[in-house]
Design a protein around this motif. Structure first.
Motif, PDB file in Angstrom:
ATOM      1  N   UNK A 284       3.769  -9.156   8.080  1.00 22.82           N
ATOM      2  CA  UNK A 284       3.404  -7.743   8.069  1.00 22.82           C
ATOM      3  C   UNK A 284       1.916  -7.563   8.376  1.00 22.82           C
ATOM      4  N   UNK A 285       1.562  -6.309   8.582  1.00 20.87           N
ATOM      5  CA  UNK A 285       0.190  -5.928   8.956  1.00 20.87           C
ATOM      6  C   UNK A 285      -0.297  -4.926   7.911  1.00 20.87           C
ATOM      7  N   UNK A 286      -1.428  -5.225   7.274  1.00 23.53           N
ATOM      8  CA  UNK A 286      -1.887  -4.432   6.139  1.00 23.53           C
ATOM      9  C   UNK A 286      -3.249  -3.796   6.376  1.00 23.53           C
ATOM     10  N   UNK A 287      -3.476  -2.738   5.625  1.00 28.21           N
ATOM     11  CA  UNK A 287      -4.796  -2.137   5.531  1.00 28.21           C
ATOM     12  C   UNK A 287      -4.967  -1.569   4.123  1.00 28.21           C
ATOM     13  N   UNK A 288      -6.197  -1.333   3.752  1.00 30.68           N
ATOM     14  CA  UNK A 288      -6.497  -0.624   2.512  1.00 30.68           C
ATOM     15  C   UNK A 288      -6.834   0.800   2.917  1.00 30.68           C
ATOM     16  N   UNK A 289      -5.920   1.753   2.676  1.00 31.89           N
ATOM     17  CA  UNK A 289      -6.163   3.131   3.125  1.00 31.89           C
ATOM     18  C   UNK A 289      -7.463   3.693   2.559  1.00 31.89           C
ATOM     19  N   UNK A 290      -8.126   4.483   3.344  1.00 30.21           N
ATOM     20  CA  UNK A 290      -9.398   5.058   2.920  1.00 30.21           C
ATOM     21  C   UNK A 290      -9.197   5.888   1.650  1.00 30.21           C
ATOM     22  N   UNK A 291     -10.027   5.608   0.669  1.00 31.23           N
ATOM     23  CA  UNK A 291      -9.949   6.346  -0.589  1.00 31.23           C
ATOM     24  C   UNK A 291      -8.903   5.840  -1.546  1.00 31.23           C
ATOM     25  N   UNK A 293      -6.838   2.429  -3.603  1.00 33.06           N
ATOM     26  CA  UNK A 293      -7.179   1.172  -4.261  1.00 33.06           C
ATOM     27  C   UNK A 293      -6.193   0.048  -3.965  1.00 33.06           C
ATOM     28  N   UNK A 294      -5.066   0.384  -3.328  1.00 30.85           N
ATOM     29  CA  UNK A 294      -4.004  -0.594  -3.113  1.00 30.85           C
ATOM     30  C   UNK A 294      -3.657  -0.673  -1.638  1.00 30.85           C
ATOM     31  N   UNK A 295      -3.478  -1.891  -1.138  1.00 28.56           N
ATOM     32  CA  UNK A 295      -3.122  -2.093   0.268  1.00 28.56           C
ATOM     33  C   UNK A 295      -1.742  -1.522   0.573  1.00 28.56           C
ATOM     34  N   UNK A 296      -1.514  -1.260   1.846  1.00 33.51           N
ATOM     35  CA  UNK A 296      -0.180  -0.853   2.271  1.00 33.51           C
ATOM     36  C   UNK A 296       0.112  -1.465   3.633  1.00 33.51           C
ATOM     37  N   UNK A 297       1.391  -1.775   3.865  1.00 36.81           N
ATOM     38  CA  UNK A 297       1.813  -2.292   5.163  1.00 36.81           C
ATOM     39  C   UNK A 297       1.892  -1.126   6.148  1.00 36.81           C
ATOM     40  N   UNK A 298       1.366  -1.339   7.355  1.00 38.98           N
ATOM     41  CA  UNK A 298       1.386  -0.309   8.380  1.00 38.98           C
ATOM     42  C   UNK A 298       1.972  -0.902   9.658  1.00 38.98           C
TER      43      UNK A 298
END
Length: 323
Positions: A284-291, A293-298
């Motif tokens: 999977x490909x992850x980022x930490x969304x702006x603002x 505290x927890x990563x999400x798969x995008x």
């Protein structure tokens, strides 16, 4: 004892901050700081040791622009602590963070092995290192993690020529896969960087597919840490470019605007991808969304999901790395 390797862990990098976060998690985890600059690597080791006296950071020399250096690094890892990684403990975490950036009029430079430097380091160096450490990752107790740092710039749709009205995404290279390695004639360092980040995703996904076939416990994910202009990745931008990035563009984030991220946000994304249950699936490909505290798969780009190109890249990587 457990072991983790973080490439590109010099001070001021997100690799260093991610290594520090790992070092703080357990006294039983030895974090290897893989850096190409000995002075900076030793400084990184001292800084972490000072902040966390009971931690076990260790600098080891690694230059991803040299296949000989990569192979020597792996040999040195295998002799560390009387061969603990090679014999018993294995390797629990590998963060492939080290990379070469670009800037205005980036010069054409070759690695020690005759490859264009940006793709040579960002993809081929990362590929060789990871492949040579696979058996150690398989040997680790429980689930081991490989985290490969990519970028939103991997998406060909972001490469469109703003001067044209075409809505068609730009081609990666007209002669894929051989053209992955650019020649000096007509060289474009920015395109080389974007291609290298696309290669990172092709490799991450293809490696996970192959590991799944063998039912291995290694989980491979990619991560976009966001645009962080205050790290060494922008050092080729020239003094005017660095001034703009560091003192005009980056400060906008303090007012809740702009597109930049802090080094700690980038490091936190890396840290969570190699420790959180959210990233336990792999591929999977992850980022930490702006603002947040927890990563999400995008979702990554459609181009990055092309399994045929990923397989072709795998084959040319095996050839270039002489595996």
């Amino acid at each position: 004892m457990k072991y983790a390797i973080v490439t590109g862990a010099s001070p001021s990098s997100i690799g260093f901050l991610a290594a520090k976060k790992l070092a703080a998690t357990s006294n039983d985890l030895k974090v290897i700081l893989a850096c190409r600059n000995e002075e900076k690597g030793q400084q990184a080791q001292r800084l972490i040791q000072t902040e966390y006296p009971s931690s076990r950071p260790l600098f080891m020399l690694l230059d991803l622009a040299s296949f000989d250096s990569i192979r020597k690094f792996v040999d040195d890892v295998h002799t560390l602590d009387d061969g603990a990684i090679a014999k018993d403990c294995g390797l629990s975490i590998l963060i492939d963070n080290a990379g070469i950036g670009w800037g205005k009029d980036t010069p054409y430079i070759e690695t020690n092995d005759g490859l264009e430097e940006i793709v040579g380091v960002n993809h081929f160096g990362t590929f060789l290192l990871t492949q040579l450490l696979l058996e150690d990752l398989k040997r680790a107790e429980g689930q081991s993690r490989v985290v490969i740092v990519s970028s939103s710039l991997h998406d060909p749709n972001s490469w469109k020529d703003k001067k044209t009205e075409s809505n068609e995404p730009a081609l990666v290279l007209p002669d894929f896969p051989e053209g992955i390695v650019q020649s000096k004639e007509g060289y474009d360092g920015f395109q080389a960087y974007k291609v290298s980040k696309l290669c990172n995703l092709w490799y991450a996904y293809e490696l996970q597919r192959r590991l799944d076939q063998d039912r291995d416990s290694i989980k491979v994910n990619a991560v976009s840490p966001g645009f962080i202009p205050t790290t060494g990745l922008t050092r080729r931008s020239g003094w005017l470019g660095v001034f703009f990035l560091h003192y005009i563009l980056d400060p906008l984030r303090y007012f809740g605007i702009g597109i930049t991220r802090s080094p700690d946000e980038g490091a936190e994304a890396l840290f969570q991808v190699c420790t959180s249950d959210i990233a336990s699936k792999g591929g999977e490909y992850f980022q930490l969304p702006k603002g947040k505290d927890v990563i999400e798969a995008i979702p990554s780009s459609a181009e990055s999901m092309d399994e045929n190109k990923a397989k072709q890249l795998w084959n040319i990587s095996i050839e270039k790395c002489k595996l």
